[in-house]
Design a protein around this motif. Sequence first.
Motif, mmCIF file in Angstrom:
data_model
loop_
_atom_site.group_PDB
_atom_site.id
_atom_site.type_symbol
_atom_site.label_atom_id
_atom_site.label_comp_id
_atom_site.label_asym_id
_atom_site.label_seq_id
_atom_site.Cartn_x
_atom_site.Cartn_y
_atom_site.Cartn_z
ATOM 1 N N ALA A 145 0.810 -1.216 0.000
ATOM 2 C CA ALA A 145 0.000 0.000 0.000
ATOM 3 C C ALA A 145 0.846 1.270 0.000
ATOM 4 C CB ALA A 145 -0.946 -0.019 1.197
ATOM 5 N N GLU A 146 1.887 1.287 0.782
ATOM 6 C CA GLU A 146 2.716 2.492 0.853
ATOM 7 C C GLU A 146 3.397 2.766 -0.479
ATOM 8 O OE1 GLU A 146 4.344 5.943 2.491
ATOM 9 O OE2 GLU A 146 2.654 4.680 3.071
ATOM 10 N N LEU A 147 3.831 1.715 -1.148
ATOM 11 C CA LEU A 147 4.470 1.881 -2.451
ATOM 12 C C LEU A 147 3.481 2.411 -3.481
ATOM 13 C CD1 LEU A 147 7.208 1.469 -3.795
ATOM 14 C CD2 LEU A 147 6.539 -0.893 -4.279
ATOM 15 N N LEU A 148 2.247 1.927 -3.456
ATOM 16 C CA LEU A 148 1.230 2.433 -4.378
ATOM 17 C C LEU A 148 0.938 3.893 -4.093
ATOM 18 C CD1 LEU A 148 -0.778 1.960 -6.658
ATOM 19 C CD2 LEU A 148 -2.400 1.083 -4.958
ATOM 20 N N ARG A 149 0.824 4.242 -2.823
ATOM 21 C CA ARG A 149 0.579 5.645 -2.472
ATOM 22 C C ARG A 149 1.687 6.543 -3.011
ATOM 23 N NH1 ARG A 149 2.306 9.435 0.549
ATOM 24 N NH2 ARG A 149 3.961 8.113 1.417
ATOM 25 N N GLU A 150 2.930 6.125 -2.831
ATOM 26 C CA GLU A 150 4.065 6.928 -3.286
ATOM 27 C C GLU A 150 4.069 7.092 -4.809
ATOM 28 O OE1 GLU A 150 7.470 4.924 -1.787
ATOM 29 O OE2 GLU A 150 7.109 5.544 0.307
ATOM 30 N N ARG A 151 3.789 6.012 -5.517
ATOM 31 C CA ARG A 151 3.835 6.080 -6.982
ATOM 32 C C ARG A 151 2.676 6.897 -7.537
ATOM 33 N NH1 ARG A 151 7.527 6.835 -9.309
ATOM 34 N NH2 ARG A 151 6.521 6.214 -11.256
ATOM 35 N N LEU A 152 1.504 6.794 -6.948
ATOM 36 C CA LEU A 152 0.384 7.621 -7.410
ATOM 37 C C LEU A 152 0.698 9.104 -7.191
ATOM 38 C CD1 LEU A 152 -2.656 5.506 -6.210
ATOM 39 C CD2 LEU A 152 -2.049 5.998 -8.591
ATOM 40 N N ALA A 153 1.315 9.422 -6.076
ATOM 41 C CA ALA A 153 1.699 10.806 -5.827
ATOM 42 C C ALA A 153 2.757 11.259 -6.829
ATOM 43 C CB ALA A 153 2.208 10.963 -4.399
ATOM 44 N N ALA A 154 3.659 10.354 -7.189
ATOM 45 C CA ALA A 154 4.759 10.716 -8.079
ATOM 46 C C ALA A 154 4.278 11.015 -9.496
ATOM 47 C CB ALA A 154 5.801 9.604 -8.109
ATOM 48 N N VAL A 155 3.258 10.293 -9.980
ATOM 49 C CA VAL A 155 2.819 10.508 -11.362
ATOM 50 C C VAL A 155 1.897 11.718 -11.490
ATOM 51 C CG1 VAL A 155 3.087 8.085 -11.969
ATOM 52 C CG2 VAL A 155 0.839 8.924 -11.246
ATOM 53 N N GLY A 156 1.383 12.233 -10.382
ATOM 54 C CA GLY A 156 0.499 13.398 -10.455
ATOM 55 C C GLY A 156 -0.850 13.036 -11.036
ATOM 56 N N SER A 157 -1.363 13.859 -11.933
ATOM 57 C CA SER A 157 -2.657 13.572 -12.542
ATOM 58 C C SER A 157 -2.599 12.214 -13.241
ATOM 59 C CB SER A 157 -3.024 14.646 -13.561
ATOM 60 O OG SER A 157 -4.209 14.278 -14.248
ATOM 61 N N PRO A 158 -3.514 11.278 -12.890
ATOM 62 C CA PRO A 158 -3.396 9.918 -13.432
ATOM 63 C C PRO A 158 -4.019 9.733 -14.805
ATOM 64 C CG PRO A 158 -5.203 9.998 -11.878
ATOM 65 C CD PRO A 158 -4.564 11.366 -11.860
ATOM 66 N N ALA A 159 -4.758 10.710 -15.296
ATOM 67 C CA ALA A 159 -5.455 10.543 -16.574
ATOM 68 C C ALA A 159 -4.464 10.282 -17.705
ATOM 69 C CB ALA A 159 -6.290 11.780 -16.888
ATOM 70 N N GLY A 160 -4.672 9.195 -18.413
ATOM 71 C CA GLY A 160 -3.827 8.863 -19.552
ATOM 72 C C GLY A 160 -2.471 8.278 -19.209
ATOM 73 N N VAL A 161 -2.180 8.103 -17.925
ATOM 74 C CA VAL A 161 -0.882 7.561 -17.516
ATOM 75 C C VAL A 161 -0.879 6.051 -17.736
ATOM 76 C CG1 VAL A 161 0.651 7.181 -15.537
ATOM 77 C CG2 VAL A 161 -0.460 9.400 -15.858
ATOM 78 N N SER A 162 0.212 5.511 -18.223
ATOM 79 C CA SER A 162 0.321 4.080 -18.445
ATOM 80 C C SER A 162 0.684 3.360 -17.149
ATOM 81 C CB SER A 162 1.386 3.775 -19.499
ATOM 82 O OG SER A 162 2.675 4.082 -18.988
ATOM 83 N N VAL A 163 0.330 2.100 -17.078
ATOM 84 C CA VAL A 163 0.707 1.291 -15.926
ATOM 85 C C VAL A 163 2.230 1.175 -15.853
ATOM 86 C CG1 VAL A 163 0.530 -0.979 -14.846
ATOM 87 C CG2 VAL A 163 -1.476 0.044 -15.938
ATOM 88 N N ARG A 164 2.887 1.122 -16.995
ATOM 89 C CA ARG A 164 4.356 1.058 -17.006
ATOM 90 C C ARG A 164 4.963 2.285 -16.330
ATOM 91 N NH1 ARG A 164 7.678 -2.180 -19.647
ATOM 92 N NH2 ARG A 164 5.956 -2.988 -20.902
#
Length: 206
Positions: A145-164
Amino acid sequence: MQPSLARAAAVVLTGGASSRMGRHKPAIHVAGRAIVERVVGAVGGWPLVVVGSGAAVPEGTRVLSEEPPGGGPVAGIAAGWAALTTGTDAAGLAPSGPDVVLVLAGDLPFLTRAHLEALVAAADGSVAVTWSSTGPNWLCAAWPAELLRERLAAVGSPAGVSVRRLLGDVPRVEVRDEADVATDVDTPEDLEAARRRADGSEAPGS
């Protein structure tokens, strides 16, 4: 410390365009049940949210939309994460939320609880990714969970972002799927193969 199975939760993604199939994949029936119903059944009693279309989702399952609608899988993951960690959906995981979040496509007709438990057990500081006969499936994975939280914060707006891009350079571990329970259904040919497999006329991976 190995994550607790009791503190897992899941995000099931049903927002794809299903362009190669020509109709909404998760609602298609295999052996008498909608594929998304099978995915939700594999998750069992863990908290879960479905993000995208609610077509054929079992009654009583929380369904919400990604922002913006059609914004892609990472937008769906972000919406599911928010639902699981804030508000009423977080109540069953209080006080600190889930240890592990399963990220699952809604088109996996043979998914099993045993495979999901293996993913959760392997997600000890690394993203546990299913590796089937066709290679890795990034939408059948377990995130600390902590890793997912960090990565979601890192990518910013998630629209159109790839899983890669969401994965970036995070540590990951492969969880072998020898029985191909994480086989997805993308095309009419995949669907026919899944139906043959379900009725016993075709073996997994054949």
